[in-house]
Design a protein around this motif. Structure first.
Motif, mmCIF file in Angstrom:
data_model
loop_
_atom_site.group_PDB
_atom_site.id
_atom_site.type_symbol
_atom_site.label_atom_id
_atom_site.label_comp_id
_atom_site.label_asym_id
_atom_site.label_seq_id
_atom_site.Cartn_x
_atom_site.Cartn_y
_atom_site.Cartn_z
ATOM 1 N N SER A 1 0.823 -1.200 0.000
ATOM 2 C CA SER A 1 0.000 0.000 0.000
ATOM 3 C C SER A 1 0.862 1.255 0.000
ATOM 4 C CB SER A 1 -0.916 -0.006 1.234
ATOM 5 O OG SER A 1 -1.636 1.208 1.336
ATOM 6 N N LYS A 2 0.329 2.322 -0.554
ATOM 7 C CA LYS A 2 1.026 3.613 -0.490
ATOM 8 C C LYS A 2 0.758 4.311 0.833
ATOM 9 C CE LYS A 2 -2.762 5.901 -2.965
ATOM 10 N NZ LYS A 2 -3.139 6.584 -4.232
ATOM 11 N N PHE A 3 -0.142 3.736 1.658
ATOM 12 C CA PHE A 3 -0.491 4.317 2.945
ATOM 13 C C PHE A 3 0.315 3.651 4.057
ATOM 14 C CE2 PHE A 3 -4.272 4.627 0.229
ATOM 15 C CZ PHE A 3 -4.418 6.008 0.194
ATOM 16 N N THR A 4 1.137 4.440 4.713
ATOM 17 C CA THR A 4 2.021 3.923 5.759
ATOM 18 C C THR A 4 1.311 3.756 7.095
ATOM 19 O OG1 THR A 4 3.859 5.087 4.695
ATOM 20 C CG2 THR A 4 4.197 4.360 6.969
ATOM 21 N N ILE A 5 0.339 4.618 7.365
ATOM 22 C CA ILE A 5 -0.315 4.659 8.682
ATOM 23 C C ILE A 5 -1.828 4.594 8.506
ATOM 24 C CG2 ILE A 5 -0.710 6.103 10.732
ATOM 25 C CD1 ILE A 5 2.140 7.308 10.090
ATOM 26 N N ILE A 6 -2.477 3.745 9.300
ATOM 27 C CA ILE A 6 -3.932 3.661 9.322
ATOM 28 C C ILE A 6 -4.437 4.420 10.539
ATOM 29 C CG2 ILE A 6 -5.910 2.115 9.614
ATOM 30 C CD1 ILE A 6 -4.345 -0.032 8.116
ATOM 31 N N ILE A 7 -5.433 5.261 10.343
ATOM 32 C CA ILE A 7 -6.077 5.978 11.443
ATOM 33 C C ILE A 7 -7.519 5.494 11.539
ATOM 34 C CG2 ILE A 7 -6.833 8.231 12.301
ATOM 35 C CD1 ILE A 7 -4.388 9.448 10.995
ATOM 36 N N ALA A 8 -7.901 5.010 12.715
ATOM 37 C CA ALA A 8 -9.202 4.366 12.881
ATOM 38 C C ALA A 8 -9.937 4.908 14.088
ATOM 39 C CB ALA A 8 -9.020 2.849 13.008
ATOM 40 N N GLY A 9 -11.217 4.524 14.184
ATOM 41 C CA GLY A 9 -12.046 4.923 15.308
ATOM 42 C C GLY A 9 -12.003 3.911 16.432
ATOM 43 N N ASP A 10 -13.170 3.593 16.956
ATOM 44 C CA ASP A 10 -13.296 2.716 18.114
ATOM 45 C C ASP A 10 -13.306 1.247 17.700
ATOM 46 O OD1 ASP A 10 -13.848 2.295 20.968
ATOM 47 O OD2 ASP A 10 -15.815 1.628 20.286
ATOM 48 N N ASN A 11 -12.726 0.378 18.563
ATOM 49 C CA ASN A 11 -12.844 -1.077 18.452
ATOM 50 C C ASN A 11 -12.233 -1.623 17.161
ATOM 51 O OD1 ASN A 11 -13.668 -3.503 19.668
ATOM 52 N ND2 ASN A 11 -15.610 -3.522 18.556
ATOM 53 N N PHE A 12 -11.080 -1.117 16.771
ATOM 54 C CA PHE A 12 -10.414 -1.605 15.560
ATOM 55 C C PHE A 12 -9.929 -3.036 15.777
ATOM 56 C CE2 PHE A 12 -6.822 -2.224 12.685
ATOM 57 C CZ PHE A 12 -7.331 -1.729 11.493
ATOM 58 N N VAL B 1 -0.822 1.583 13.261
ATOM 59 C CA VAL B 1 -2.255 1.890 13.285
ATOM 60 C C VAL B 1 -2.473 2.823 14.472
ATOM 61 C CG1 VAL B 1 -4.594 0.986 13.531
ATOM 62 C CG2 VAL B 1 -2.858 -0.363 12.307
ATOM 63 N N VAL B 2 -3.262 3.858 14.281
ATOM 64 C CA VAL B 2 -3.643 4.757 15.366
ATOM 65 C C VAL B 2 -5.152 4.686 15.491
ATOM 66 C CG1 VAL B 2 -3.643 7.113 16.251
ATOM 67 C CG2 VAL B 2 -1.693 6.286 14.912
ATOM 68 N N ALA B 3 -5.651 4.150 16.586
ATOM 69 C CA ALA B 3 -7.084 3.979 16.769
ATOM 70 C C ALA B 3 -7.532 4.559 18.101
ATOM 71 C CB ALA B 3 -7.462 2.497 16.691
ATOM 72 N N GLU B 4 -8.814 4.889 18.172
ATOM 73 C CA GLU B 4 -9.371 5.364 19.429
ATOM 74 C C GLU B 4 -9.349 4.246 20.463
ATOM 75 O OE1 GLU B 4 -13.385 7.704 21.030
ATOM 76 O OE2 GLU B 4 -13.354 6.769 19.042
ATOM 77 N N SER B 5 -9.611 3.025 20.032
ATOM 78 C CA SER B 5 -9.481 1.834 20.885
ATOM 79 C C SER B 5 -9.382 0.611 19.984
ATOM 80 C CB SER B 5 -10.667 1.693 21.850
ATOM 81 O OG SER B 5 -11.854 1.367 21.141
ATOM 82 N N TYR B 6 -8.929 -0.503 20.584
ATOM 83 C CA TYR B 6 -8.748 -1.749 19.843
ATOM 84 C C TYR B 6 -9.540 -2.886 20.473
ATOM 85 C CZ TYR B 6 -4.656 0.452 17.683
ATOM 86 O OH TYR B 6 -3.824 1.290 17.000
ATOM 87 N N ALA B 7 -9.874 -3.865 19.644
ATOM 88 C CA ALA B 7 -10.255 -5.150 20.193
ATOM 89 C C ALA B 7 -8.998 -5.736 20.827
ATOM 90 C CB ALA B 7 -10.778 -6.078 19.099
ATOM 91 N N GLY C 1 -8.145 11.095 21.323
ATOM 92 C CA GLY C 1 -9.465 11.465 20.818
ATOM 93 C C GLY C 1 -9.744 10.780 19.498
ATOM 94 N N ARG C 2 -10.770 11.242 18.793
ATOM 95 C CA ARG C 2 -11.169 10.626 17.525
ATOM 96 C C ARG C 2 -10.416 11.276 16.358
ATOM 97 N NH1 ARG C 2 -15.143 7.223 17.053
ATOM 98 N NH2 ARG C 2 -15.736 7.948 14.953
ATOM 99 N N LEU C 3 -9.223 10.773 16.122
ATOM 100 C CA LEU C 3 -8.437 11.293 15.016
ATOM 101 C C LEU C 3 -9.063 10.953 13.675
ATOM 102 C CD1 LEU C 3 -6.401 11.744 17.314
ATOM 103 C CD2 LEU C 3 -4.593 11.028 15.725
ATOM 104 N N CYS C 4 -9.901 9.907 13.641
ATOM 105 C CA CYS C 4 -10.554 9.535 12.385
ATOM 106 C C CYS C 4 -11.535 10.616 11.923
ATOM 107 C CB CYS C 4 -11.265 8.189 12.517
ATOM 108 S SG CYS C 4 -12.592 8.156 13.736
ATOM 109 N N ASP C 5 -11.947 11.487 12.843
ATOM 110 C CA ASP C 5 -12.806 12.609 12.478
ATOM 111 C C ASP C 5 -11.996 13.867 12.163
ATOM 112 O OD1 ASP C 5 -15.042 11.031 12.934
ATOM 113 O OD2 ASP C 5 -15.328 11.739 14.983
ATOM 114 N N GLU C 6 -10.708 13.821 12.467
ATOM 115 C CA GLU C 6 -9.841 14.986 12.280
ATOM 116 C C GLU C 6 -8.968 14.872 11.031
ATOM 117 O OE1 GLU C 6 -9.415 17.754 14.303
ATOM 118 O OE2 GLU C 6 -11.054 17.185 15.642
#
Length: 252
Positions: free
Chosen positions: A132-143, A164-170, A190-195
């Motif tokens: 992938s050309k994307f190095t970092i995944i930004i996610a919300g809750d319960n990734f 991966v940067v997530a608000e929270s993980y499984a 916080g919710r970086l997926c909204d930012e």
């Protein structure tokens, strides 16, 4: 469940030295306790030398000569929402691929995040590509919710994902990420997926526990990854245990 409840509970901020490749020796961390009877002992690092070399090129150090130089990850980010499960990260039909086989590990990368719904118009891995050309995944809750398959972080690592940067993980995804040594699972405050937006240029500074979005000019605080960091840097729980003298060195 948030990663903070995982075996590797984030503690104080950890600064890592990345002046050596990931597959070389690391300094033992006596504070890390690894129970020998735990189920995570079934995992091993699947990352091939080629993939490790590629991941090493994604790392930057502000002062390579310093023993306390901070690890950073830099690149384009891919943004997803809440409850991204393991079927979306790597669909079950591809679980027949064996990560310890270099060719099949490579194929796993080409299928990473291919289970996302059509609402995600930008593909994580382009057609006919293995990474992938994307190095970092930004996610919300319960990734990473869903099944316990360790193929999920392995597929992301094979695709070239550094973090991966997530608000929270499984909980199981966080543990599998550490145990396999494939990706760094950071928690945001916080919710970086909204930012952030897919395609933004971002940098994660591990030693300072922050993410910088160069596209928007904003900075965000990340929770310290703690003792999980050296395990991932070593290539996974088994490689860390061997290098720290907790178990015999593998015989060739």
């Amino acid at each position: 469940m948030a990663a903070s409840s995982a075996l590797f509970r984030p503690t104080a901020a950890t600064t890592l030295n990345v002046t050596r490749p990931r597959f070389m020796a690391v300094t033992p961390r006596s504070s890390l306790k690894i129970p020998t009877d735990h189920l995570n002992y079934q995992f091993k690092s699947f990352k091939s030398k080629t993939a490790s070399d590629r991941a090493a090129r994604l790392l930057c150090t502000s002062n390579p000569a310093s023993a306390s130089s901070s690890t950073t990850f830099h690149g384009l980010c891919y943004v997803v929402g809440d409850n991204i499960d393991t079927d979306q990260i790597i669909p079950a039909e591809y679980l027949t691929l064996v990560p310890s086989n270099p060719e099949e590990y490579k194929k796993l990368g080409s299928y990473a995040m291919c289970g996302l719904p059509s609402s995600y118009e930008t593909r994580f891995v382009d057609p006919e590509e293995f990474t992938s050309k994307f190095t970092i995944i930004i996610a919300g809750d319960n990734f990473g919710c869903g099944s316990s398959r360790e193929h999920a972080p392995v597929a992301l690592g094979a695709a070239g994902t550094a973090a991966v940067v997530a608000e929270s993980y499984a909980r199981i995804f966080f543990r599998n990420s550490v145990a396999t040594g494939e990706v760094y699972p950071f928690e945001s405050e916080g919710r970086l997926c909204d930012e952030c937006k897919t395609g933004d240029v971002v940098t994660i500074e591990l030693g300072q526990n922050k993410l910088i979005n160069h596209t928007s000019g904003k900075e965000y605080t990340l929770k310290p990854i703690g003792d999980a960091g050296p395990v991932i840097e070593a290539g996974g729980i088994f490689d860390y245990a061997r290098k720290a003298g907790m178990m015999p060195t593998r015989v060739a």
